[in-house]
Design a protein around this motif. Structure first.
Motif, short mmCIF file in Angstrom:
data_model
loop_
_atom_site.label_atom_id
_atom_site.label_comp_id
_atom_site.label_asym_id
_atom_site.label_seq_id
_atom_site.Cartn_x
_atom_site.Cartn_y
_atom_site.Cartn_z
N ASN A 161 0.81 -1.22 0.00
CA ASN A 161 0.00 0.00 0.00
C ASN A 161 0.85 1.28 0.00
OD1 ASN A 161 0.98 -0.03 2.59
ND2 ASN A 161 -1.01 -0.30 3.59
N LEU A 205 -5.30 -4.22 -4.26
CA LEU A 205 -4.03 -4.57 -3.65
C LEU A 205 -3.95 -6.04 -3.24
CD1 LEU A 205 -3.65 -1.45 -1.32
CD2 LEU A 205 -3.04 -1.68 -3.73
N TYR A 242 -0.45 4.01 -2.43
CA TYR A 242 -1.70 4.62 -1.92
C TYR A 242 -1.41 5.61 -0.80
CZ TYR A 242 -6.20 5.10 0.38
OH TYR A 242 -7.33 5.62 0.97
N CYS A 261 -8.25 1.05 -5.36
CA CYS A 261 -7.14 0.12 -5.14
C CYS A 261 -7.54 -1.33 -5.37
CB CYS A 261 -6.62 0.25 -3.70
SG CYS A 261 -5.91 1.85 -3.30
#
Length: 314
Positions: A279, A298, A282, A296
């Motif tokens: 992450n 992920l 982000y 996202c």
């Protein structure tokens, strides 16, 4: 239509079996790992899902695994996201972006990540260097401290500008230790990045030369179907030769990730889709002075959430 760009991640520290549930439940990812294993000549599943933290994070294992996960997640997410106007990646992610653009085959992507990591492992085994991520710091002040220290014989180089108050730096271990203390005095924080060579700096010159001499593309590099934003120059890459050159040149040049994101805003991008493990991208967006709609993909949680939302809408 809202302009969208898709972003792909760099290598990051991964805990053993962190992505096992994703692998077990997503056939696309299983297929990618099987294909990567055949390309590499060893079982990537066994190596990446080992209980050995060091083995999981070796470049020759982690990088092919990360690009395989990212490619699989993108393939799955295509049912949920519009066709992107641009692609980009942070460090390793730029190679993934080149594949997703249609320029590189998956085979050459996997071979390239493995070859690069192998050369780096050979050149930097037991070398006196460190890589640190600094945040909550005025970048100009950090660069000023680094310049001052270098004038006194220290070795410090900027690897990547990742946000308005964040930067990745590499240097000798003694220099990194002193820089950490200086950053604390300025109110910032430094965190060691394990398992990484001193990327994106002049220390990589010998590796870049060897890679350039020995690397070959097994498949033709094609004109990208989706243009890339270069993470070292912020220029739009829309020609095979430009892409090939940029992937090599980033070895020794600082990644301008903050500027890459700002360039996307200047090109009219309003929506960013982040695809791949970790992450970091982000989180960094919260410290870059432009605003986007962000989505996202992920890992397994995002996939299950998106699938559930679609079922409810139907």
């Amino acid at each position: 239509m809202t302009k969208t760009a898709v972003l792909f991640p760099s290598q990051m520290n991964i805990d053993p079996n962190e992505y096992r549930a994703l692998f077990d439940q997503v056939p696309i990812m299983q297929n990618r790992f099987a294909e990567a294993s055949q390309i590499l000549g060893f079982d990537l599943v066994e190596a990446f899902f080992s209980d050995d933290l060091d083995e999981v994070n070796r470049g020759i294992v982690a990088r092919p695994a990360i690009v395989s996960i990212s490619a699989a997640l993108y393939e799955w997410a295509q049912d949920y996201i519009p066709s992107p106007s641009y692609l980009a990646g942070l460090s390793l992610g730029q190679l993934t972006a080149a594949h997703i653009s249609g320029a590189l085959t998956f085979s050459d992507l996997v071979r390239m990540t493995y070859t690069m990591a192998s050369l780096e492992e050979k050149h930097f085994a037991d070398k006196d260097y460190g890589v640190h991520f600094f945040y909550n710091i005025d970048i100009d002040k950090l660069l000023g401290v680094m310049e001052e220290m270098e004038s006194k014989g220290h070795y410090l180089k900027a690897c990547a500008y990742t946000a308005s108050n964040q930067m990745i730096v590499c240097g000798s271990l003694s220099s990194m230790g002193e820089l950490n203390l200086r950053v604390l005095e300025l109110g910032g924080i430094g965190v060691e990045i394990p398992y990484g060579p001193p990327a994106h700096c002049p220390l990589m010159e010998a590796v870049k030369r060897e890679f350039s001499r020995n690397w070959y593309y097994a498949d033709d590099v094609k004109k990208p179907k989706i243009p890339l934003i270069c993470n070292i120059s912020t220029k739009v890459l829309d020609h095979p030769n430009k892409i090939c050159n940029a992937l090599i040149e980033q070895y020794t040049m600082t990644v301008k990730w903050t500027q890459t994101i700002e360039k996307m805003a200047a090109l009219g991008v309003k929506r960013l889709v982040i695809i791949g493990p970790g992450n970091f991208i982000y989180k960094s967006l919260g410290f870059i002075p432009v605003s986007f709609e962000v989505e996202c993909y992920l890992g397994l949680h995002d996939m299950l959430e998106k699938s559930a939302a679609r079922r409810m809408s139907e």
